[in-house]
Design a protein around this motif. Structure first.
Motif, mmCIF file in Angstrom:
data_model
loop_
_atom_site.group_PDB
_atom_site.id
_atom_site.type_symbol
_atom_site.label_atom_id
_atom_site.label_comp_id
_atom_site.label_asym_id
_atom_site.label_seq_id
_atom_site.Cartn_x
_atom_site.Cartn_y
_atom_site.Cartn_z
ATOM 1 N N ALA A 5 -66.223 -32.540 33.653
ATOM 2 C CA ALA A 5 -67.294 -31.683 34.157
ATOM 3 C C ALA A 5 -67.132 -30.247 33.658
ATOM 4 C CB ALA A 5 -67.308 -31.716 35.686
ATOM 5 N N VAL A 6 -65.917 -29.716 33.712
ATOM 6 C CA VAL A 6 -65.688 -28.343 33.258
ATOM 7 C C VAL A 6 -65.862 -28.245 31.743
ATOM 8 C CG1 VAL A 6 -64.046 -26.433 33.237
ATOM 9 C CG2 VAL A 6 -64.133 -27.958 35.204
ATOM 10 N N VAL A 7 -65.413 -29.257 31.017
ATOM 11 C CA VAL A 7 -65.604 -29.269 29.565
ATOM 12 C C VAL A 7 -67.087 -29.287 29.222
ATOM 13 C CG1 VAL A 7 -65.272 -30.634 27.474
ATOM 14 C CG2 VAL A 7 -63.375 -30.305 29.041
ATOM 15 N N ALA A 8 -67.869 -30.107 29.909
ATOM 16 C CA ALA A 8 -69.310 -30.193 29.645
ATOM 17 C C ALA A 8 -70.004 -28.861 29.923
ATOM 18 C CB ALA A 8 -69.923 -31.300 30.509
ATOM 19 N N VAL A 9 -69.609 -28.180 30.983
ATOM 20 C CA VAL A 9 -70.210 -26.882 31.295
ATOM 21 C C VAL A 9 -69.856 -25.864 30.217
ATOM 22 C CG1 VAL A 9 -70.119 -24.934 32.897
ATOM 23 C CG2 VAL A 9 -70.371 -27.260 33.771
ATOM 24 N N HIS A 10 -68.621 -25.853 29.753
ATOM 25 C CA HIS A 10 -68.207 -24.915 28.702
ATOM 26 C C HIS A 10 -68.966 -25.169 27.400
ATOM 27 C CE1 HIS A 10 -64.688 -22.447 30.033
ATOM 28 N NE2 HIS A 10 -64.740 -23.301 31.038
ATOM 29 N N LEU A 11 -69.224 -26.427 27.078
ATOM 30 C CA LEU A 11 -69.819 -26.761 25.787
ATOM 31 C C LEU A 11 -71.340 -26.674 25.802
ATOM 32 C CD1 LEU A 11 -67.694 -29.802 24.554
ATOM 33 C CD2 LEU A 11 -67.726 -27.503 23.608
ATOM 34 N N TRP A 12 -71.968 -27.316 26.775
ATOM 35 C CA TRP A 12 -73.407 -27.527 26.715
ATOM 36 C C TRP A 12 -74.202 -26.798 27.793
ATOM 37 C CZ3 TRP A 12 -70.448 -32.385 26.753
ATOM 38 C CH2 TRP A 12 -70.115 -32.789 25.476
ATOM 39 N N ALA A 13 -73.562 -26.345 28.841
ATOM 40 C CA ALA A 13 -74.310 -25.679 29.918
ATOM 41 C C ALA A 13 -73.538 -24.501 30.480
ATOM 42 C CB ALA A 13 -74.635 -26.686 31.022
ATOM 43 N N PRO A 14 -73.229 -23.494 29.653
ATOM 44 C CA PRO A 14 -72.458 -22.350 30.161
ATOM 45 C C PRO A 14 -73.180 -21.570 31.257
ATOM 46 C CG PRO A 14 -73.337 -21.907 27.964
ATOM 47 C CD PRO A 14 -73.584 -23.356 28.232
ATOM 48 N N LYS A 15 -74.528 -21.693 31.326
ATOM 49 C CA LYS A 15 -75.249 -20.989 32.381
ATOM 50 C C LYS A 15 -74.940 -21.547 33.764
ATOM 51 C CE LYS A 15 -79.151 -19.626 29.461
ATOM 52 N NZ LYS A 15 -80.628 -19.702 29.264
ATOM 53 N N PHE A 16 -74.496 -22.802 33.807
ATOM 54 C CA PHE A 16 -74.167 -23.422 35.090
ATOM 55 C C PHE A 16 -72.706 -23.191 35.490
ATOM 56 C CE2 PHE A 16 -77.810 -25.873 33.606
ATOM 57 C CZ PHE A 16 -78.603 -25.901 34.739
ATOM 58 N N GLY A 17 -71.991 -22.373 34.725
ATOM 59 C CA GLY A 17 -70.598 -22.102 35.055
ATOM 60 C C GLY A 17 -70.445 -21.411 36.400
ATOM 61 N N GLY A 18 -71.343 -20.464 36.689
ATOM 62 C CA GLY A 18 -71.270 -19.776 37.972
ATOM 63 C C GLY A 18 -71.550 -20.702 39.141
ATOM 64 N N ILE A 19 -72.514 -21.603 38.970
ATOM 65 C CA ILE A 19 -72.837 -22.552 40.045
ATOM 66 C C ILE A 19 -71.665 -23.484 40.298
ATOM 67 C CG2 ILE A 19 -74.390 -24.413 40.724
ATOM 68 C CD1 ILE A 19 -76.573 -23.081 39.085
ATOM 69 N N LEU A 20 -71.064 -23.991 39.217
ATOM 70 C CA LEU A 20 -69.912 -24.872 39.380
ATOM 71 C C LEU A 20 -68.747 -24.150 40.043
ATOM 72 C CD1 LEU A 20 -68.655 -27.641 38.829
ATOM 73 C CD2 LEU A 20 -67.927 -26.790 36.592
ATOM 74 N N SER A 21 -68.545 -22.881 39.688
ATOM 75 C CA SER A 21 -67.470 -22.105 40.298
ATOM 76 C C SER A 21 -67.698 -21.931 41.798
ATOM 77 C CB SER A 21 -67.361 -20.741 39.611
ATOM 78 O OG SER A 21 -66.377 -19.939 40.226
ATOM 79 N N ILE A 22 -68.950 -21.668 42.186
ATOM 80 C CA ILE A 22 -69.264 -21.506 43.614
ATOM 81 C C ILE A 22 -69.055 -22.816 44.368
ATOM 82 C CG2 ILE A 22 -71.127 -21.037 45.245
ATOM 83 C CD1 ILE A 22 -72.250 -19.055 43.217
ATOM 84 N N LEU A 23 -69.502 -23.925 43.782
ATOM 85 C CA LEU A 23 -69.357 -25.221 44.439
ATOM 86 C C LEU A 23 -67.884 -25.588 44.621
ATOM 87 C CD1 LEU A 23 -72.166 -27.293 42.682
ATOM 88 C CD2 LEU A 23 -72.177 -26.361 44.991
#
Length: 306
Positions: free
Chosen positions: A81-99
């Motif tokens: 999940a973290v790899v996918a956010v770094h590669l293809w969806a960096p805008k969702f990094g903040g949301i994942l961090s909050i969750l």
């Protein structure tokens, strides 16, 4: 005078550390004296009753299974999940961090209370219904899936930070682009290139998750799962010395795992720092080489005349 004041300041700074050490070590020493010494003589009587109790082995085995499953589920779900956010969806990094940080804000007991209410509602649909069967499966005492999922959620705030920092310290996109140009797929790149570079953070997450799954008491007790900490509590009513001895053993195992986690994280941090320095040095060298290739040497008058 300045040197004396500096030395006195350092001495005063160590006072809280010493008090904290006494606060932690003194109860453990008292427990060791009570568990292993009787009438001034060393004894292992506290463990004799444990080895003859089949409930001890079942509780120990269940705690180990829960801890290992927590580690596997956490690593399998969090790392991709973290790899996918770094590669293809960096805008969702903040949301994942909050969750992943929410379990620090929501108390564990409140999280479990809400989960139990959902399971009770599913069970109330009636025997034989799919929701009732699913609720019974999630609460199976031989393999409590609901408890394992709760432990995975409780581990997220600490393990996410470690894995996210490790992935941020490596050129992740360069790894995937280079391996893709050589014919490697996404999963092969993940297992062959990415995971070895974040091995330290994964080991930290594994040790931390195992320690939490092995030694946690409150959630397991509320969900009525007879893990080793819950067994220790019930044992104290019949054999208090044995419960203290088992508690000491559990503490040493948990502290050892946390110490290994911290050592692994520290080594990984040093390795990441070395890799970052090497990467900067190589980029600087490439820049200098490129600049030297662009600048053409000046020709002398004799060369231009010829």
């Amino acid at each position: 005078m300045a040197q004396v004041s500096t030395q006195s300041g350092k001495a005063l700074a160590w006072i809280p550390v010493a008090l904290l050490g006494v606060f932690i070590v003194a109860p453990q020493l008292a427990m060791i004296l009570y568990a292993f010494f009787s009438n001034g003589q060393f004894t292992l009587a506290g463990f004799q009753g444990l080895f003859d109790d089949p409930t001890f082995y079942s509780s120990l085995g269940l705690s180990i299974v829960i801890a290992l499953t927590t580690v596997v589920v956490l690593v399998i779900t969090l790392v991709p999940a973290v790899v996918a956010v770094h590669l293809w969806a960096p805008k969702f990094g903040g949301i994942l961090s909050i969750l992943c940080t929410l379990p620090l804000v929501i108390p564990a007991i409140a999280l479990v209370a809400g989960l139990l209410q959902i399971l009770r509602t599913m069970s109330a649909t009636g025997r034989g219904t799919p929701l009732n069967a699913l609720s019974m499966t999630l609460q199976n005492n031989d393999f409590p899936i609901a408890l394992i999922g709760t432990y995975v959620v409780l581990c997220l705030p600490f393990t996410y930070r470690s894995i996210n920092a490790a992935l941020s310290s490596i050129p992740l996109k360069v790894f995937f682009e280079a391996s893709s140009s050589l014919g490697a797929g996404t999963w092969k790149t993940l297992f062959s290139i990415v995971l070895p570079n974040i091995r330290g953070s994964i080991m930290f997450s594994a040790f931390f998750a195992f320690a939490l799954g092995f030694a946690e008491y409150t959630v397991a007790s509320v969900m009525s799962v007879r893990t080793l900490p819950v067994y220790m509590t019930t044992l104290s009513a019949t054999d208090f010395r044995a419960s203290i001895a088992l508690s000491i053993l559990s503490n040493f195992i948990t502290w050892g795992l946390l110490a290994l986690a911290m050592m692994t994280a520290e080594r990984a941090g040093k390795k990441s720092a070395r890799n970052a320095r090497r990467s900067k040095a190589s980029k600087k060298a490439e820049t200098l080489d490129t600049a030297s290739d662009v600048v053409t040497p000046a020709t002398s008058p004799a060369q231009s005349a010829s």
